[in-house]
Design a protein around this motif. Structure first.
Motif, PDB file in Angstrom:
ATOM      1  N   HIS A  39       0.526  -1.348  -0.153  1.00 46.33           N
ATOM      2  CA  HIS A  39      -0.015  -0.017  -0.353  1.00 46.33           C
ATOM      3  C   HIS A  39       1.218   1.430   0.422  1.00 46.33           C
ATOM      4  O   HIS A  39       1.219   1.295   0.987  1.00 46.33           O
ATOM      5  N   PRO A  40       1.371   1.739  -1.474  1.00 46.40           N
ATOM      6  CA  PRO A  40       2.409   2.588  -1.143  1.00 46.40           C
ATOM      7  C   PRO A  40       1.473   4.313  -1.624  1.00 46.40           C
ATOM      8  O   PRO A  40       0.506   4.302  -1.516  1.00 46.40           O
ATOM      9  N   PHE A  41       2.634   5.020  -0.774  1.00 51.09           N
ATOM     10  CA  PHE A  41       2.272   6.427  -1.235  1.00 51.09           C
ATOM     11  C   PHE A  41       3.750   6.925  -1.264  1.00 51.09           C
ATOM     12  O   PHE A  41       5.368   6.666  -1.410  1.00 51.09           O
ATOM     13  N   ASN A  59       5.503   2.760   2.611  1.00 50.63           N
ATOM     14  CA  ASN A  59       4.766   1.691   1.814  1.00 50.63           C
ATOM     15  C   ASN A  59       3.955   1.480   3.291  1.00 50.63           C
ATOM     16  O   ASN A  59       4.773   2.240   4.749  1.00 50.63           O
ATOM     17  N   GLN A  60       3.648   0.416   3.422  1.00 46.11           N
ATOM     18  CA  GLN A  60       2.795   0.206   4.098  1.00 46.11           C
ATOM     19  C   GLN A  60       3.508  -0.028   6.288  1.00 46.11           C
ATOM     20  O   GLN A  60       4.465  -0.739   5.540  1.00 46.11           O
ATOM     21  N   PHE A  61       2.656   0.067   7.353  1.00 46.79           N
ATOM     22  CA  PHE A  61       4.233  -0.193   7.931  1.00 46.79           C
ATOM     23  C   PHE A  61       3.737  -1.815   8.941  1.00 46.79           C
ATOM     24  O   PHE A  61       3.203  -2.183   8.625  1.00 46.79           O
ATOM     25  N   THR A  66       7.896   1.572   5.668  1.00 43.66           N
ATOM     26  CA  THR A  66       8.464   1.136   5.036  1.00 43.66           C
ATOM     27  C   THR A  66       8.808   1.637   4.146  1.00 43.66           C
ATOM     28  O   THR A  66       8.167   2.163   3.283  1.00 43.66           O
ATOM     29  N   ARG A  67      10.508   1.214   3.248  1.00 45.23           N
ATOM     30  CA  ARG A  67      10.528   1.925   2.497  1.00 45.23           C
ATOM     31  C   ARG A  67      10.635   0.775   1.059  1.00 45.23           C
ATOM     32  O   ARG A  67      11.125  -0.047   1.127  1.00 45.23           O
ATOM     33  N   SER A 125       8.178   2.718 -10.277  1.00 49.28           N
ATOM     34  CA  SER A 125       7.830   0.974 -10.716  1.00 49.28           C
ATOM     35  C   SER A 125       8.574   0.447 -10.052  1.00 49.28           C
ATOM     36  O   SER A 125       8.580  -0.280  -9.445  1.00 49.28           O
ATOM     37  N   MET A 126      10.370   0.825 -10.267  1.00 49.60           N
ATOM     38  CA  MET A 126      11.437  -0.001  -9.583  1.00 49.60           C
ATOM     39  C   MET A 126      11.245  -0.132  -8.097  1.00 49.60           C
ATOM     40  O   MET A 126      11.085  -0.554  -7.208  1.00 49.60           O
ATOM     41  N   ALA A 127      10.661   1.545  -7.144  1.00 50.03           N
ATOM     42  CA  ALA A 127      10.099   1.469  -5.958  1.00 50.03           C
ATOM     43  C   ALA A 127       9.388   0.505  -5.648  1.00 50.03           C
ATOM     44  O   ALA A 127       9.290   0.174  -4.991  1.00 50.03           O
ATOM     45  N   LEU A 128       8.415  -0.084  -6.507  1.00 50.06           N
ATOM     46  CA  LEU A 128       7.173  -0.347  -5.910  1.00 50.06           C
ATOM     47  C   LEU A 128       7.616  -1.629  -6.157  1.00 50.06           C
ATOM     48  O   LEU A 128       7.660  -2.461  -5.039  1.00 50.06           O
TER      49      LEU A 128
END
Length: 367
Positions: free
Chosen positions: A221-223, A259-261, A272-273, A288-291
């Motif tokens: 669940h990203p921001f 990302n979700q904790f 998280t990262r 996309s790479m970060a996801l």
């Protein structure tokens, strides 16, 4: 097994001449220059540099021209050239916190130190074809201002000060950094190799995996904590003088996903990262790479590994478009012997099947 094609050399020579003719196109139309490709198809050049692992705009433009706009072929050309170059060493780690920004946005905070900078982006354009571009026109000069002296700390650093996000994973200084350009893939892979792989990976493949992780194929669940585009100075430590000397600036895009904790009985919950970095303006690629980076960290963060984006062997073994192209396109080469062998076997099996169908059924002997 392959066999020689009759008249192969002459046919191949003629195919090359025809390719050059098709590449040139209509002789009445001026030939496109490398400066035009580099300046007006800059995002294509950026992708070729990123996935070709070579920062050189002129060579990337040449590859695009030679490949007739086929991006994967251009990436292949750049990688082949890169393999011929000598290597003198490794540069110092770049400090993206000191980036001379052209674009900087965050979807997590409206007001951030240094402000949000929209920069050059398609985000707010209407997806309508512009007929003016077909005729050629000079756009209005962009608005400009002096560079601000206000600090622009990364959003993840701001969260880190309050302990709201995990510390950035630190590599062991005594451990050598892996190098996918010199060593074959091996598993399990550490994050340094995973990030190298993702930086060179096909953008479309990463986009699909990142999309899948958002749709539920993996806990994600990203921001977009921050996306920044700009120039960073590259330095090389020169042993002769005993200090790092500047080599020049390069353009980079960096994405930090929040990302979700996570938490445990001994650790307080925190975000998280996920991380992405690529040459040029490569926003979709770095997001996309970060996801996918975060998805691939499932093992170290104790997540259940259930989705393709979390499977490092699946991701890393299939993300390279040059390798994938070679494996798919080799099917165009002659396979006459292999096919004739299977064709002969199939005919034999069909003959045996027909004979079995034609023979009378076996009857049980009378007692």
């Amino acid at each position: 097994m392959y066999v020689a094609v009759k008249g192969g050399e002459r046919a191949i020579e003629n195919a090359h001449r025809l390719l050059a003719h098709e590449r040139r196109g209509d002789r009445e139309v001026p030939e496109v220059s490398l400066d035009q490709i580099s300046g007006q198809l800059s995002l294509a050049v950026d992708r070729v540099m990123a996935e070709g692992s070579l920062y050189d705009r002129e060579l990337a433009a040449l590859a695009i021209k030679q490949a007739r706009g086929d991006m994967i072929e251009a990436i292949f050309l750049v990688r082949a050239f890169r393999a011929t170059l000598p290597r003198f060493g490794a540069t110092e780690p770049v400090d993206t916190g000191k980036m001379e920004l052209r674009r900087r946005i965050s979807s997590t905070f409206k007001d951030i130190p240094g402000g949000q900078i929209l920069g050059p982006t398609f985000d707010y354009t209407h997806r309508l074809l512009d007929p003016q571009l077909s005729e050629g026109f000079d756009p209005e000069p962009p608005a400009t201002s002096d560079a601000s002296a206000v600090a622009t700390p990364r959003v993840t650093d701001i969260l880190g000060r309050d302990g709201l996000i995990e510390s950035s994973p630190q590599a062991d200084a005594d451990s050598p950094v892996g190098d996918l350009t010199r060593e074959p893939l091996s598993f399990p892979a550490d994050r340094d190799l995973r990030l190298q792989n993702l930086a060179r990976a096909d953008e479309g493949f990463l986009l699909a995996l990142g999309y899948s992780s958002q749709r539920g194929y993996g806990r994600n669940h990203p921001f977009a904590g921050e996306i920044r585009l700009g120039e960073v100075e590259v330095e090389f430590f020169a042993e002769d003088v005993g200090f790092a000397v500047p080599l020049g600036p390069i353009t980079l895009t960096e994405c930090q996903m929040v990302n979700q904790f996570k938490g445990s009985a001994t650790e307080a919950p925190c975000f998280t990262r996920g991380y992405g970095l690529a040459f040029g303006q490569s926003e979709r690629k770095t997001m996309s790479m970060a996801l996918v980076d975060r998805a691939l960290r499932a093992r170290e963060l104790g997540d259940e590994t259930i989705a393709p984006a979390q499977d490092e062997e699946f991701v890393m073994s299939h993300s390279d478009n040059v390798q994938a192209t070679g494996f798919v396109e080799h099917l165009k080469l002659p396979h006459y012997v292999d096919f004739q062998s299977e064709l002969g076997l199939l005919r034999k099996l069909r003959k045996e099947f027909a004979e079995a169908e034609a023979s009378p059924p076996l009857q049980e002997a009378a007692e």
